[in-house]
Design a protein around this motif. Sequence first.
Motif, PDB file in Angstrom:
ATOM      1  N   ASP A  95      -9.599 -28.482-150.053  1.00  0.00           N
ATOM      2  CA  ASP A  95      -8.584 -27.483-149.479  1.00  0.00           C
ATOM      3  C   ASP A  95      -9.103 -27.022-148.047  1.00  0.00           C
ATOM      4  OD1 ASP A  95      -6.513 -25.975-149.808  1.00  0.00           O
ATOM      5  OD2 ASP A  95      -7.721 -23.838-150.351  1.00  0.00           O
ATOM      6  N   LEU A  96      -9.638 -27.998-147.405  1.00  0.00           N
ATOM      7  CA  LEU A  96      -9.846 -27.885-145.887  1.00  0.00           C
ATOM      8  C   LEU A  96      -8.486 -27.965-145.109  1.00  0.00           C
ATOM      9  CD1 LEU A  96     -13.037 -30.024-145.822  1.00  0.00           C
ATOM     10  CD2 LEU A  96     -12.824 -27.493-146.132  1.00  0.00           C
ATOM     11  N   ASN A  97      -8.300 -27.402-143.934  1.00  0.00           N
ATOM     12  CA  ASN A  97      -7.113 -27.189-143.189  1.00  0.00           C
ATOM     13  C   ASN A  97      -7.297 -28.693-142.401  1.00  0.00           C
ATOM     14  OD1 ASN A  97      -6.396 -24.788-143.934  1.00  0.00           O
ATOM     15  ND2 ASN A  97      -7.625 -23.728-142.500  1.00  0.00           N
ATOM     16  N   GLY A  98      -6.175 -28.961-141.957  1.00  0.00           N
ATOM     17  CA  GLY A  98      -5.851 -30.333-141.023  1.00  0.00           C
ATOM     18  C   GLY A  98      -6.052 -31.485-141.520  1.00  0.00           C
ATOM     19  N   VAL A  99      -6.321 -31.657-142.779  1.00  0.00           N
ATOM     20  CA  VAL A  99      -6.684 -32.890-143.437  1.00  0.00           C
ATOM     21  C   VAL A  99      -5.554 -33.061-144.628  1.00  0.00           C
ATOM     22  CG1 VAL A  99      -8.348 -34.352-144.652  1.00  0.00           C
ATOM     23  CG2 VAL A  99      -8.970 -32.651-142.994  1.00  0.00           C
ATOM     24  N   PHE A 100      -5.015 -34.215-144.804  1.00  0.00           N
ATOM     25  CA  PHE A 100      -3.739 -34.751-145.646  1.00  0.00           C
ATOM     26  C   PHE A 100      -4.344 -35.962-146.212  1.00  0.00           C
ATOM     27  CE2 PHE A 100       0.107 -36.040-147.402  1.00  0.00           C
ATOM     28  CZ  PHE A 100       0.642 -34.744-147.919  1.00  0.00           C
ATOM     29  N   VAL A 101      -4.648 -36.073-147.513  1.00  0.00           N
ATOM     30  CA  VAL A 101      -5.016 -37.241-147.992  1.00  0.00           C
ATOM     31  C   VAL A 101      -3.600 -37.755-148.976  1.00  0.00           C
ATOM     32  CG1 VAL A 101      -6.255 -38.349-150.035  1.00  0.00           C
ATOM     33  CG2 VAL A 101      -7.232 -36.495-148.544  1.00  0.00           C
ATOM     34  N   PHE A 102      -3.282 -39.006-148.524  1.00  0.00           N
ATOM     35  CA  PHE A 102      -1.999 -39.698-148.642  1.00  0.00           C
ATOM     36  C   PHE A 102      -1.721 -40.116-150.089  1.00  0.00           C
ATOM     37  CE2 PHE A 102       1.129 -43.104-149.016  1.00  0.00           C
ATOM     38  CZ  PHE A 102       2.268 -42.550-148.450  1.00  0.00           C
ATOM     39  N   ASN A 103      -2.781 -40.611-150.608  1.00  0.00           N
ATOM     40  CA  ASN A 103      -2.732 -41.682-151.807  1.00  0.00           C
ATOM     41  C   ASN A 103      -3.522 -41.040-153.039  1.00  0.00           C
ATOM     42  OD1 ASN A 103      -4.849 -42.757-150.445  1.00  0.00           O
ATOM     43  ND2 ASN A 103      -4.875 -44.322-151.910  1.00  0.00           N
ATOM     44  N   VAL A 104      -4.148 -39.886-152.967  1.00  0.00           N
ATOM     45  CA  VAL A 104      -5.069 -39.356-153.743  1.00  0.00           C
ATOM     46  C   VAL A 104      -4.559 -37.732-154.250  1.00  0.00           C
ATOM     47  CG1 VAL A 104      -7.158 -38.738-154.559  1.00  0.00           C
ATOM     48  CG2 VAL A 104      -7.094 -40.474-153.127  1.00  0.00           C
ATOM     49  N   ALA A 105      -4.044 -37.584-155.266  1.00  0.00           N
ATOM     50  CA  ALA A 105      -3.503 -36.248-155.645  1.00  0.00           C
ATOM     51  C   ALA A 105      -4.509 -35.351-156.452  1.00  0.00           C
ATOM     52  CB  ALA A 105      -2.064 -36.583-156.396  1.00  0.00           C
ATOM     53  N   GLU A 106      -4.278 -35.308-157.678  1.00  0.00           N
ATOM     54  CA  GLU A 106      -5.404 -34.159-158.292  1.00  0.00           C
ATOM     55  C   GLU A 106      -6.556 -34.950-159.015  1.00  0.00           C
ATOM     56  OE1 GLU A 106      -4.524 -31.290-158.398  1.00  0.00           O
ATOM     57  OE2 GLU A 106      -2.631 -31.533-157.434  1.00  0.00           O
ATOM     58  N   ARG A 107      -6.699 -36.282-158.427  1.00  0.00           N
ATOM     59  CA  ARG A 107      -8.094 -37.088-158.862  1.00  0.00           C
ATOM     60  C   ARG A 107      -9.016 -36.974-157.925  1.00  0.00           C
ATOM     61  NH1 ARG A 107      -4.917 -42.352-160.220  1.00  0.00           N
ATOM     62  NH2 ARG A 107      -3.803 -41.365-158.298  1.00  0.00           N
ATOM     63  N   GLU A 108     -10.402 -37.236-158.128  1.00  0.00           N
ATOM     64  CA  GLU A 108     -11.447 -37.204-157.229  1.00  0.00           C
ATOM     65  C   GLU A 108     -12.023 -38.758-157.178  1.00  0.00           C
ATOM     66  OE1 GLU A 108     -14.363 -34.740-158.936  1.00  0.00           O
ATOM     67  OE2 GLU A 108     -13.068 -33.044-158.988  1.00  0.00           O
ATOM     68  N   HIS A 109     -11.291 -39.813-157.080  1.00  0.00           N
ATOM     69  CA  HIS A 109     -11.501 -40.998-157.041  1.00  0.00           C
ATOM     70  C   HIS A 109     -10.449 -41.685-156.057  1.00  0.00           C
ATOM     71  CE1 HIS A 109      -8.822 -42.314-160.218  1.00  0.00           C
ATOM     72  NE2 HIS A 109      -9.365 -41.573-160.813  1.00  0.00           N
ATOM     73  N   LEU A 110     -10.860 -43.057-155.549  1.00  0.00           N
ATOM     74  CA  LEU A 110      -9.998 -43.784-154.876  1.00  0.00           C
ATOM     75  C   LEU A 110      -8.937 -44.529-155.888  1.00  0.00           C
ATOM     76  CD1 LEU A 110     -12.791 -45.323-152.545  1.00  0.00           C
ATOM     77  CD2 LEU A 110     -11.336 -43.060-152.259  1.00  0.00           C
ATOM     78  N   ASP A 111      -8.111 -45.263-155.078  1.00  0.00           N
ATOM     79  CA  ASP A 111      -6.920 -46.143-155.800  1.00  0.00           C
ATOM     80  C   ASP A 111      -7.052 -47.349-155.411  1.00  0.00           C
ATOM     81  OD1 ASP A 111      -6.012 -43.989-157.573  1.00  0.00           O
ATOM     82  OD2 ASP A 111      -4.472 -43.400-156.310  1.00  0.00           O
ATOM     83  N   ARG A 112      -6.697 -48.314-156.358  1.00  0.00           N
ATOM     84  CA  ARG A 112      -6.578 -49.880-155.859  1.00  0.00           C
ATOM     85  C   ARG A 112      -5.258 -50.140-155.165  1.00  0.00           C
ATOM     86  NH1 ARG A 112      -8.923 -53.768-160.508  1.00  0.00           N
ATOM     87  NH2 ARG A 112     -10.791 -53.037-160.653  1.00  0.00           N
ATOM     88  N   PRO A 113      -5.241 -50.763-154.306  1.00  0.00           N
ATOM     89  CA  PRO A 113      -4.057 -51.002-153.188  1.00  0.00           C
ATOM     90  C   PRO A 113      -2.738 -51.574-154.378  1.00  0.00           C
ATOM     91  CG  PRO A 113      -5.662 -52.454-152.675  1.00  0.00           C
ATOM     92  CD  PRO A 113      -6.393 -51.681-153.652  1.00  0.00           C
ATOM     93  N   THR A 114      -1.824 -50.917-154.158  1.00  0.00           N
ATOM     94  CA  THR A 114      -0.707 -51.508-155.229  1.00  0.00           C
ATOM     95  C   THR A 114       0.616 -51.734-154.428  1.00  0.00           C
ATOM     96  OG1 THR A 114       0.053 -49.083-155.564  1.00  0.00           O
ATOM     97  CG2 THR A 114      -1.652 -50.412-157.385  1.00  0.00           C
ATOM     98  N   ALA A 115       1.656 -52.327-154.725  1.00  0.00           N
ATOM     99  CA  ALA A 115       2.737 -52.586-154.210  1.00  0.00           C
ATOM    100  C   ALA A 115       3.414 -51.488-153.943  1.00  0.00           C
ATOM    101  CB  ALA A 115       3.481 -53.464-154.959  1.00  0.00           C
ATOM    102  N   ARG A 116       3.506 -50.274-154.997  1.00  0.00           N
ATOM    103  CA  ARG A 116       4.214 -49.084-154.791  1.00  0.00           C
ATOM    104  C   ARG A 116       3.451 -48.278-153.640  1.00  0.00           C
ATOM    105  NH1 ARG A 116       4.579 -44.583-159.548  1.00  0.00           N
ATOM    106  NH2 ARG A 116       5.745 -43.003-158.234  1.00  0.00           N
ATOM    107  N   LEU A 117       2.165 -48.458-153.535  1.00  0.00           N
ATOM    108  CA  LEU A 117       1.622 -47.343-152.425  1.00  0.00           C
ATOM    109  C   LEU A 117       2.292 -48.111-151.211  1.00  0.00           C
ATOM    110  CD1 LEU A 117      -0.786 -45.797-151.336  1.00  0.00           C
ATOM    111  CD2 LEU A 117      -2.380 -47.387-151.563  1.00  0.00           C
ATOM    112  N   ILE A 118       1.915 -49.636-150.937  1.00  0.00           N
ATOM    113  CA  ILE A 118       2.145 -50.034-149.781  1.00  0.00           C
ATOM    114  C   ILE A 118       3.787 -49.834-149.356  1.00  0.00           C
ATOM    115  CG2 ILE A 118       2.406 -52.330-148.540  1.00  0.00           C
ATOM    116  CD1 ILE A 118       0.215 -53.304-150.122  1.00  0.00           C
TER     117      ILE A 118
END
Length: 411
Positions: A95-118
């Motif tokens: 919940d830090l100001n000025g930072v927006f994580v695009f592909n990580v919502a409510e989870r605390e880990h990274l995601d594998r690249p997918t066609a939907r993400l691209i």
Amino acid sequence: MDLDPEDVFKDEEDDLDNEFFQQSESSKEYVVYLVDASPKMFNTTCAGNDQKDETHFHTAVSCVAGSLKTQIISRSYDEVAICFFNTREKKNLQDLNGVFVFNVAEREHLDRPTARLIKEFDCIEESFMREIGSQYGIVPGSRENSLYNALWVAQALLRKGSIKTADKRILLFTNEDDPFGSLQDAAKKDMTRTTLQRAKDAQDLGISIELLPLSRPDSEFNVSTFYADLIGLDGEDLAQFMPSASQKLEDMKDQLRKRMFTKRVVRRIEFQIANRLSIELNTYALIRPTVPGAITWLDSVTNHPLKTERSLICEDTGALIQEPPKLFQPYRNENVKFLPEEIAEIKRISPGKLRLLGFKPLSCLKDYYNLRPSTFVYPSDQVKFSSNDTEVCFLNFFASSLLLILYTFIF
């Protein structure tokens, strides 16, 4: 070790039990793309007479998209996160100001690249100002430090996994070489110190930070102002950084044009040059014809793979033969019998070693000698010596160096 020709010349991709195939998990990468979204990144740059003008933000998005497309083809087991800083809206677990994580919502880990993400990321420029927004995260009179917050969020995203099993990287895109240039003495020194300490903490945890600078039309990016201390550049590395960084950006744009394959070692073979003189070679299957996959017969009821069983029945008595059959070969009106061990000995070409017998001119090498697809051999970087003799070790090192020199002149 016996040398099976069918095993030597097959593609390593077909062998799922191969130790190098099982090491794919240990060579995966965790990458966080940090993209500066300050208003300066949206200023139009002059691309030349033959090209359309574009913003640095567009350049960064194109590089990230190209990198994701390459990863989904050649390294689909890597995991990534895309993070914007200097943004109006915020979305991160801290919940830090000025930072927006695009592909990580409510989870605390990274995601594998997918066609939907691209696909979603390719449309980010159209909706960025409306849904995320851009603003300066470091302004006089405020204690907000968006760069510090971005490094903190990226470090938290990369806490998964061990540095022994994965490479952790932060790729930073920005065209601002002095992020604290608008601040005065005390505030500037304090924010610079805390940001550098945050970067050092991340590097101490095995996270490498790579800077991809974008030069503005009115001035060249000066890495010495701030980022040289952040990524640890000095001396000759500092002088060569900008040319190498520009080349890296071009590579990220163009790397999708050439589909990349990981060249895994098919087999290790010992090359015996003379008595007590040998080196270890790695073999690579570079070119293989594309063949249809193997057919698997399934049970029509359970859909389980069918297992083939064979039984031998005596032709004279009709009894089931329990003993293993004996093989024979007709020779001069007589059947010569062979044991299974003798058949295996006959099929064995040679021990798993290459032995230098001599030299012949290249004209002696005929095309019809090539019975199978060729295998590329190269000296191994991890040579294991079975002898403690210093002279033998020196001769092995000399032979390996000589073979490397020959490859350099030939290719």
